[in-house]
Design an enzyme around this catalytic site. Structure first.
Site, PDB file in Angstrom:
ATOM      1  N   ARG A  22       0.843  -1.206   0.000  1.00 27.58           N
ATOM      2  CA  ARG A  22       0.000   0.000   0.000  1.00 27.58           C
ATOM      3  C   ARG A  22       0.872   1.246   0.000  1.00 27.58           C
ATOM      4  O   ARG A  22       0.655   2.172  -0.780  1.00 27.58           O
ATOM      5  CB  ARG A  22      -0.938  -0.015   1.197  1.00 27.58           C
ATOM      6  CG  ARG A  22      -2.245  -0.736   0.996  1.00 27.58           C
ATOM      7  CD  ARG A  22      -2.109  -2.154   0.474  1.00 27.58           C
ATOM      8  NE  ARG A  22      -3.388  -2.840   0.369  1.00 27.58           N
ATOM      9  CZ  ARG A  22      -3.915  -3.589   1.333  1.00 27.58           C
ATOM     10  NH1 ARG A  22      -3.260  -3.782   2.473  1.00 27.58           N
ATOM     11  NH2 ARG A  22      -5.095  -4.162   1.171  1.00 27.58           N
ATOM     12  N   ASP A  60      -7.612 -13.849   0.285  1.00 26.36           N
ATOM     13  CA  ASP A  60      -8.648 -13.162   1.057  1.00 26.36           C
ATOM     14  C   ASP A  60      -9.507 -12.253   0.190  1.00 26.36           C
ATOM     15  O   ASP A  60      -9.102 -11.823  -0.885  1.00 26.36           O
ATOM     16  CB  ASP A  60      -7.989 -12.307   2.166  1.00 26.36           C
ATOM     17  CG  ASP A  60      -6.976 -11.324   1.601  1.00 26.36           C
ATOM     18  OD1 ASP A  60      -6.212 -11.720   0.701  1.00 26.36           O
ATOM     19  OD2 ASP A  60      -6.951 -10.166   2.049  1.00 26.36           O
ATOM     20  N   GLU A  61     -10.690 -11.976   0.717  1.00 23.90           N
ATOM     21  CA  GLU A  61     -11.548 -10.897   0.235  1.00 23.90           C
ATOM     22  C   GLU A  61     -11.778 -10.907  -1.274  1.00 23.90           C
ATOM     23  O   GLU A  61     -11.739  -9.869  -1.908  1.00 23.90           O
ATOM     24  CB  GLU A  61     -10.963  -9.529   0.660  1.00 23.90           C
ATOM     25  CG  GLU A  61     -10.937  -9.365   2.156  1.00 23.90           C
ATOM     26  CD  GLU A  61     -10.437  -7.997   2.590  1.00 23.90           C
ATOM     27  OE1 GLU A  61     -11.145  -7.356   3.377  1.00 23.90           O
ATOM     28  OE2 GLU A  61      -9.348  -7.576   2.150  1.00 23.90           O
ATOM     29  N   TRP A  73      -7.695 -14.312   9.937  1.00 22.92           N
ATOM     30  CA  TRP A  73      -7.748 -12.880  10.252  1.00 22.92           C
ATOM     31  C   TRP A  73      -9.155 -12.487  10.668  1.00 22.92           C
ATOM     32  O   TRP A  73      -9.358 -11.438  11.267  1.00 22.92           O
ATOM     33  CB  TRP A  73      -7.277 -12.035   9.066  1.00 22.92           C
ATOM     34  CG  TRP A  73      -8.208 -11.953   7.884  1.00 22.92           C
ATOM     35  CD1 TRP A  73      -8.371 -12.886   6.907  1.00 22.92           C
ATOM     36  CD2 TRP A  73      -9.100 -10.885   7.542  1.00 22.92           C
ATOM     37  NE1 TRP A  73      -9.300 -12.479   5.981  1.00 22.92           N
ATOM     38  CE2 TRP A  73      -9.763 -11.246   6.342  1.00 22.92           C
ATOM     39  CE3 TRP A  73      -9.397  -9.650   8.134  1.00 22.92           C
ATOM     40  CZ2 TRP A  73     -10.704 -10.420   5.723  1.00 22.92           C
ATOM     41  CZ3 TRP A  73     -10.344  -8.821   7.506  1.00 22.92           C
ATOM     42  CH2 TRP A  73     -10.979  -9.216   6.318  1.00 22.92           C
ATOM     43  N   TRP A 122      -1.096  -3.403   8.320  1.00 25.55           N
ATOM     44  CA  TRP A 122      -1.450  -3.036   6.942  1.00 25.55           C
ATOM     45  C   TRP A 122      -1.179  -1.545   6.773  1.00 25.55           C
ATOM     46  O   TRP A 122      -1.422  -0.744   7.681  1.00 25.55           O
ATOM     47  CB  TRP A 122      -2.920  -3.368   6.679  1.00 25.55           C
ATOM     48  CG  TRP A 122      -3.203  -4.832   6.878  1.00 25.55           C
ATOM     49  CD1 TRP A 122      -3.759  -5.415   7.976  1.00 25.55           C
ATOM     50  CD2 TRP A 122      -2.897  -5.895   5.973  1.00 25.55           C
ATOM     51  NE1 TRP A 122      -3.814  -6.776   7.801  1.00 25.55           N
ATOM     52  CE2 TRP A 122      -3.308  -7.101   6.584  1.00 25.55           C
ATOM     53  CE3 TRP A 122      -2.332  -5.954   4.694  1.00 25.55           C
ATOM     54  CZ2 TRP A 122      -3.164  -8.350   5.967  1.00 25.55           C
ATOM     55  CZ3 TRP A 122      -2.193  -7.196   4.085  1.00 25.55           C
ATOM     56  CH2 TRP A 122      -2.602  -8.371   4.705  1.00 25.55           C
ATOM     57  N   GLU A 179      -2.196   1.088   4.632  1.00 24.78           N
ATOM     58  CA  GLU A 179      -2.936   2.169   3.963  1.00 24.78           C
ATOM     59  C   GLU A 179      -2.621   3.522   4.610  1.00 24.78           C
ATOM     60  O   GLU A 179      -2.512   4.537   3.928  1.00 24.78           O
ATOM     61  CB  GLU A 179      -4.445   1.923   4.062  1.00 24.78           C
ATOM     62  CG  GLU A 179      -4.971   0.839   3.144  1.00 24.78           C
ATOM     63  CD  GLU A 179      -5.025  -0.514   3.830  1.00 24.78           C
ATOM     64  OE1 GLU A 179      -4.240  -0.746   4.785  1.00 24.78           O
ATOM     65  OE2 GLU A 179      -5.847  -1.343   3.402  1.00 24.78           O
TER      66      GLU A 179
HETATM   67  C1  ACM Z   1      -7.006  -9.292   5.265  1.00 23.73           C
HETATM   68  O1  ACM Z   1      -6.991  -8.484   6.199  1.00 23.73           O
HETATM   69  N1  ACM Z   1      -7.793  -9.088   4.240  1.00 23.73           N
HETATM   70  C2  ACM Z   1      -6.183 -10.476   5.274  1.00 23.73           C
END
Ligand code: ACM
Length: 570
Positions: free
Chosen positions: A53, A197-198, A272, A333, A335
């Site tokens: 990111r 994921d996602e 997660w 993460w 961002e």
């Molecule tokens: C995640 O936080 N999408 C692994």
């Protein structure tokens, strides 16, 4: 001094412990006599670093590895690609760095350098190449593996973009085989993370060719004749990834979304989304890692992360199943963390999780003592070159108008960024290029000043409620009053400067509210000291002021409101 360990790695860990042993007395620093018999509770104690990111140069990664070694974390999970960037040089697919890594990437020589640096500190490096979702950057560079032609450029906005590569195109697999083979050659660790994921499957459902493939292959929701099931297509894809990685001698790791009855047991699951996912994975025979509860980017206090346990007392897992829980990973993460402030979002909170994953479950109950030691570790980390204290202080110096640094620092010290994922949803439009140089970026993820204020409030309340007022109470009351007077005066000094500075004016309401909160609490202290009850009309006004004090501004919030409510009795 004698160090006895069965492996060189054990000696390294013993040396890390030794670094934390010195004590102080009147004569100064000394090494106490001690006999430490120790071993880790979990074999896998990770930190997820996300340079996708915001790109994090090698120097940032290395100093975080130094921090990891100091607290005996032993796995760096390197999240090397996402929608906003692909961060490793590829000799075979150069558009990955030229296009997808245009905002920063590691050369292969740098990857080897980092892996060697980590290995010298007893840290394994597990790379993550997130597939099939989170692939905006990859498909911008190589549209031939995309599910549609909508992504022309590397995305620059945060959030769930729901971009996924096309698992039905025959060309996808030779492409990924080449890529993963090249990448697996850079990472000696036996584990290799494919993300997973996602992926909500929307790009698949909107492509008639992909839908036809799913129907032809009976990838349908149970009990339906024609409703396609994206999970089955993802499992089909995962099996192909597993075959590629198995051929390269790798053990595949993926996020909990990839779990399902058809997933081969040798895949390791990283949960997660919750402890439930971890337990389900283990019940299906997978080895598993916990990251739920360890997301530092959500800006929760160290105590909250410290309380999360991969195997809590009362775990429903059997003794045999518990052996499948390898450990956990703290995750940051990025961002809202660039190379300047990354350290301050990781440290010292990550050290609390490191202890949780190393130490026996029962020794991690004493939260006040955890905070006492966390402060010492924080200083130790600073000595190792981590920038977690310096960088926010430097940001404040850069943003403060002349004469305002002291008052601005006083305000920043009681602010925290809004929790959870709220920062994405408060009206401020971020792109990958938005500078992270606002007051919220200099605010600590967990305010020490606010926590200490809470402790002081609780001591005073306990003292006032005691049948006999303790001798320390008078001094505590003086100190608390002094703190509140400082906050009250701070607004008077800072408010005009905030309003006159465009980059800071969004924070003017928080300064006002801190001043108002302090005024209410000073009144309350006077009532308490005089044993006067709070009048209903005072309570009504005070409640309104404290409700107001809870409102965020500039994606930051005052961290002292909960303690203020306790003191106000509201
Ligand atoms: C995640 O936080 N999408 C692994």
């Amino acid at each position: 001094m004698l160090i006895d360990a069965p492996t060189g790695l054990g000696v390294l860990r013993a040396l890390a412990t030794l670094e934390q042993l010195p004590r102080f007395d009147k004569a100064g620093r000394y090494l106490p006599e001690a006999d430490v018999v120790d071993q880790p509770r979990f074999a896998w104690r990770g930190l997820l670093i996300d340079p996708a990111r915001h790109f994090l140069p090698v120097a940032v990664v290395k100093r975080n590895l130094d921090g990891m070694a100091a607290v005996k974390l032993n796995v760096m999970h390197w999240h090397l690609c996402d929608d906003e960037g692909f961060r490793v040089e590829s000799k075979l697919m150069p558009r990955l760095q030229q296009v997808a890594g245009a905002t920063g990437y590691y050369t292969q020589a740098q990857v080897r350098e980092v892996v060697a640096y980590a290995a010298a500190r007893g840290i394994r490096v597990v790379p993550e190449f997130d597939l099939p979702g989170h692939t905006g950057a990859l498909v911008a560079a190589y549209p031939r593996v995309a599910s549609n032609d909508s992504i022309k450029e590397v995305p620059v906005r945060w959030g769930l973009l729901n971009i996924a590569i096309d698992p039905t195109k025959p060309g996808t697999y030779p492409f990924l085989d080449s890529l993963l083979t090249e990448m697996s050659g850079l990472f000696p660790d036996p584990y290799f993370h494919i993300g997973g994921d996602e992926n909500d499957g929307r790009q698949w459902r909107r492509n008639p060719r992909i839908v036809a493939f799913m129907r032809d292959n009976k990838m349908l929701k149970a009990g339906t004749a024609d409703v396609v099931d994206k999970h089955q297509l993802q499992t089909y894809f995962n099996r192909k990834m597993l075959a590629i990685l198995t051929a390269r001698g790798k053990t595949m790791v993926g996020w909990d979304e990839i779990l399902g009855p058809d997933l081969p047991q040798e895949v390791v699951i990283q949960s997660w989304r919750g402890a439930k996912g971890l337990n389900e994975a283990v019940r299906l025979g997978h080895r598993a890692l916990l990251s739920n509860g360890y997301y530092l980017d959500l800006n929760y206090p160290a105590a909250a992360h410290y309380a999360a346990d991969p195997l809590p007392a009362g775990t429903p897992l059997s003794a045999a199943q518990q052996l499948l829980v390898l450990g956990g990973e703290v995750a940051m993460w990025s961002e809202f963390a660039d190379s300047v402030i990354y350290d301050s979002r990781v440290w010292p909170r990550a050290a609390a999780v490191a202890e949780r994953l190393w130490s026996p479950q029962a020794t991690t109950q004493d939260v006040p003592d955890m905070y006492r030691r966390l402060a010492l570790v924080s200083t130790q980390l600073e000595g190792l070159g981590l920038q977690h204290r310096r960088a926010p202080a430097q940001l404040l110096r850069q943003m403060a108008p002349p004469g305002a640094l002291g008052a601005l620092s006083t305000l920043a010290a009681v602010l925290e960024p809004v929790k959870d994922y709220k920062r994405h949803f408060q009206g401020f439009k971020y792109t990958t290029q938005t500078p992270l140089t606002r007051l919220v970026d200099a605010a600590p993820a967990e305010s020490d000043v606010a926590r200490q204020f809470g402790t002081a409030v609780d001591s005073v309340l306990a003292g006032l409620a005691a049948p006999v007022r303790p001798p320390a109470l008078a001094r505590q009351l003086v100190q608390l009053r002094a703190q509140l007077l400082r906050w009250q005066a701070n607004d008077a000094a800072l408010q005009p400067m905030l309003l006159a500075t465009p980059a800071l004016s969004e924070y003017a309401p928080l300064s006002t509210r801190l001043g108002a909160l302090a005024t209410v609490l000073l009144e309350r202290l006077t009532q308490l000291e005089a044993n006067q009850p709070a009048m209903p009309v005072w309570q009504m006004t005070a409640r309104a002021i404290l409700d107001d004090a809870q409102l965020p501004a500039g994606q930051a919030e005052l961290a002292v409101v909960k303690a203020a409510r306790r003191l106000a009795g509201l």
